[in-house]
Design an enzyme around this catalytic site. Structure first.
Site, short mmCIF file in Angstrom:
data_model
loop_
_atom_site.label_atom_id
_atom_site.label_comp_id
_atom_site.label_asym_id
_atom_site.label_seq_id
_atom_site.Cartn_x
_atom_site.Cartn_y
_atom_site.Cartn_z
CB CYS A 189 -0.86 -0.14 1.54
SG CYS A 189 -2.17 -1.18 1.03
CD1 TRP B 282 -1.07 -6.33 -3.80
CD2 TRP B 282 -0.99 -7.15 -1.27
NE1 TRP B 282 -0.81 -7.41 -3.63
CE2 TRP B 282 -0.61 -7.93 -2.61
CE3 TRP B 282 -1.46 -7.04 0.09
CZ2 TRP B 282 -0.81 -9.04 -1.45
CZ3 TRP B 282 -1.01 -8.47 0.45
CH2 TRP B 282 -0.73 -9.68 -0.63
CD GLU C 200 15.14 -13.80 -10.36
OE1 GLU C 200 14.50 -14.47 -8.93
OE2 GLU C 200 14.48 -12.76 -10.23
CE LYS D 17 10.08 -3.48 -6.78
NZ LYS D 17 10.55 -4.58 -7.67
C1 AGP Z 1 10.68 -10.80 -7.45
O1 AGP Z 1 10.66 -10.47 -9.17
C2 AGP Z 1 8.85 -10.59 -6.55
N1 AGP Z 1 8.52 -9.33 -6.33
C3 AGP Z 1 9.38 -10.74 -4.87
O2 AGP Z 1 9.86 -12.01 -5.23
C4 AGP Z 1 10.87 -10.21 -4.56
O3 AGP Z 1 11.97 -10.26 -4.58
C5 AGP Z 1 10.49 -10.07 -3.06
O4 AGP Z 1 9.01 -9.84 -2.37
C6 AGP Z 1 11.57 -9.65 -1.65
O5 AGP Z 1 11.47 -8.07 -2.26
P1 AGP Z 1 12.63 -7.46 -0.57
O6 AGP Z 1 13.83 -7.59 -1.90
O7 AGP Z 1 12.30 -5.93 -1.37
O8 AGP Z 1 12.58 -7.70 0.03
#
Ligand code: AGP
Length: 615
Positions: free
Chosen positions: A2, A79, A488, A610
């Site tokens: 959010c 979200w 990945e 995100k």
């Molecule tokens: C990756 O493409 C994702 N959006 C997600 O897995 C992300 O890497 C995960 O939520 C961790 O986020 P952070 O690196 O901000 O902790």
């Protein structure tokens, strides 16, 4: 997750809210809303829209009806956690009088208990959210004559959970009260304007004079002034945020989407991240780490903690630490770590890896490691993020703002910086020879060129990927350095293209999953030339013998691999130790291409945000 934005003292407050929400949409995009105090009528205007991915755009049309002389104004992009993504669950939430509005990011853990009390006292709640209880609690104190700031303080003293909130009241039309616990929030001032935002990018267009709120701090923001106090009301001096990003870095800059832009920024992200931290002789220096070399030399094990793509970087780092520092290393998914009886002690170096620096699972795991006595380092892309503030030492990736939900440039920067950390540990422990050190440093220093070559092949990768746009069932395989890359690649395809994709150690397939391999299955394999290449190719043969189509990430000019598979994604050859940084690039293009071919929004894939600030 959010996004929160608040502005007071600006005639164009609504335009600023919408512009801020556009930049914050990456945090969540189920619904969006604003509440604006009307300085003329003394009323409160509210508009909310629930339309996946299009809420902020539609909201910008609705704010045409907002007050012409606005006072304090707050906005939110959501979200969903508690309650479906509908308009009635969208923020801001109003109290029973319709004169107080509140936006919230986080989770109120005792919301059921609080709601029962409020219902018993006659409040009418109109949403299924956990957040709404807050505004009714504020209402009760305000009705008893308390100021908005005092009402917020009293409300928060009975709340359990994580929150960042911003509240406005028609009774004090120029004031925004903001507060936080765990979830981040910054406040700022410029001439006669005050601002609140959940991240720096959204505030930069208004001011660079920004302050980070600490745990359980409450800010009273007025046009041109900010006062910060603890929950007990005692005054606190807010801590200035160092801003190194420009607003432009958070815009698309001519690319069709943020993901394309961020993929193309990868060479720079890798180069900037290593800049000045390692030289060709292998001398390493990580300035913010703040843990003396002697102490690092006495570390007995390394514990990496992370989620998602950051976890995949941690998996690669585990190998680097073992290889160069000759230390036992483990990588754990953060949400699991804190719930198992991990053995962590004073000689453990815990490295929490997080692009955002505010992923709540990673933050809690980091706190757990710290409680258990470990020295804790936050490796993050966001300066002054919550994790950076709480850790003993910091390592910043210098990837710049990443807006696309899928991690790309931040992931590559993490891989490079973790390699550097492993080398640094190897050097201070005397575990690596000068010759090996110089060789590894040379490989790291030229990495950005190989990434540039790979990124420059985007069109060629896309052309190959288009042949597989229809896939429904995919395995990603790799061994050793190829395994984190496979993980990945599978995550990217899942999150962007919504395709079932599983990553496996190539040698493990024969212990079960191979029973699922049949014609129509696509196997993507990391098959660059390492000492394990022959074993990898034997595993490829096993897949092909069962009818799978095989797409390989292979070294440039490797005709033998090309002959043994159905298609290749060629990459420039780099030392295996840092090869993940390059080998993941074609898999980003694969996911991007399949997602676009299916009409998916690559920047805002369904169900995701995100920044994940809920457990
Ligand atoms: C990756 O493409 C994702 N959006 C997600 O897995 C992300 O890497 C995960 O939520 C961790 O986020 P952070 O690196 O901000 O902790």
């Amino acid at each position: 997750m959010c996004g929160i934005i608040g502005v007071t003292g600006a005639r164009d407050a609504c335009a600023r809210l919408v512009a801020g929400l556009e930049l914050l949409e990456y945090r969540g995009y189920d619904s969006a809303g604003v509440a604006v105090c009307d300085r003329v009528s003394g009323d409160l205007f509210r508009a909310r829209v629930a339309e996946h991915g299009g809420s902020v755009e539609r909201l910008s049309g609705r704010v045409a009806d907002a007050p012409e002389d606005p006072g304090a104004a707050i906005g939110h992009t959501r979200w969903a956690t508690h309650g479906r993504p509908t308009e009635e669950n969208a923020h801001p939430h109003l109290d029973c009088t319709g004169r107080i509005a509140l936006v919230h990011n986080g989770i109120i853990e005792n919301h059921r208990e609080l709601a029962a009390g409020l219902d018993g006292r006659g409040h009418k709640r109109t949403s299924q959210t956990d957040s709404e209880v807050l505004v009714h609690l504020v209402e009760e104190s305000a009705a008893a004559g308390a100021s908005l700031t005092e009402s917020v303080r009293r409300c928060l003293s009975v709340v359990r959970g994580d929150f960042a909130i911003a509240v406005v009241s028609a009774a004090e039309p120029e004031v925004i009260v903001a507060a936080r616990r765990t979830s981040p929030l910054i406040v700022g001032v410029a001439a006669s304007v005050g601002i609140v935002a959940s991240d720096v990018a959204a505030a930069l267009a208004t001011t660079r004079e920004l302050y980070a709120l600490g745990e359980d701090e409450v800010a009273t923001v007025r046009p041109g002034t900010v006062e910060v106090a603890a929950l007990d009301g005692s005054r606190v001096s807010p801590r200035r945020v160092e801003v190194s990003w420009s607003v432009q870095r958070a815009l698309k800059g001519g690319y069709p989407d943020f993901m394309s832009k961020e993929i193309h920024e990868q060479p720079q992200a890798v180069r900037d991240t290593l800049l000045g931290r390692v030289d060709a002789s292998g001398r390493t220096e990580i300035e913010e780490l703040a843990i003396p070399d002697e102490e690092l030399a006495s570390v007995e094990r390394v514990q990496l903690l992370a989620c998602g793509s950051s976890y995949h970087a941690a998996l690669a780092a585990r190998q680097a630490v073992e290889r160069w520092a000759r230390l036992p290393a483990e990588a754990d998914v953060a949400s699991e770590f804190r719930h198992r009886s991990a053995v962590v002690g004073p000689r453990t170096l815990a490295v929490a890896v997080s692009q955002s620096g505010e992923t709540v699972d990673s933050l809690h795991a980091m706190r757990e490691a710290s409680r258990a006595g470990a020295r804790v380092v936050a490796l993050t892309n966001v300066v002054d993020s919550v994790m950076a503030r709480e850790a003993d030492g910091i390592m910043y990736t210098r990837a710049g703002p990443e807006i696309g939900v899928a991690s790309t440039k931040s992931h590559l920067a993490q891989l490079a910086l973790l390699d550097l950390l492993a080398l640094h540990l190897g050097r201070v422990r005397g575990a690596i020879s000068g010759e090996e050190l110089a060789e590894a440093a040379g490989a790291l220093l030229s990495l950005h060129e190989a990434v540039e070559t790979a990124v420059g092949r985007g069109d060629a990768y896309r052309a190959v990927a288009e042949r597989f746009a229809h896939v429904e069932d995919v395995y990603f395989l790799g061994r050793r350095s190829g395994l984190p890359v496979a993980y990945e690649g599978a995550l990217k395809l899942k999150e962007l293209a919504y395709v079932r994709a599983e990553a496996y150690p190539a040698g493990e397939m024969k212990h079960g999953p191979i029973s699922l391999v049949e014609p129509g299955v696509l196997v993507v394999v990391v098959a660059t030339r390492t000492t394990l290449w022959e074993k990898v190719m034997a595993n490829v043969e096993e897949m092909r013998a069962r009818g799978a189509t095989v797409l390989a990430v292979a070294d440039d000019g490797d005709e033998e691999t090309e002959r043994l598979v159905d298609a290749v994604l060629p990459v420039p050859h780099v030392a295996e130790a840092c090869s993940a940084v390059v080998n993941v690039v074609p898999l980003q293009f694969l996911a991007y291409t399949v997602a676009r071919a299916r009409g998916n929004d690559v920047d805002r894939p369904r169900n995701l945000a995100k920044v994940v600030t809920v457990e």
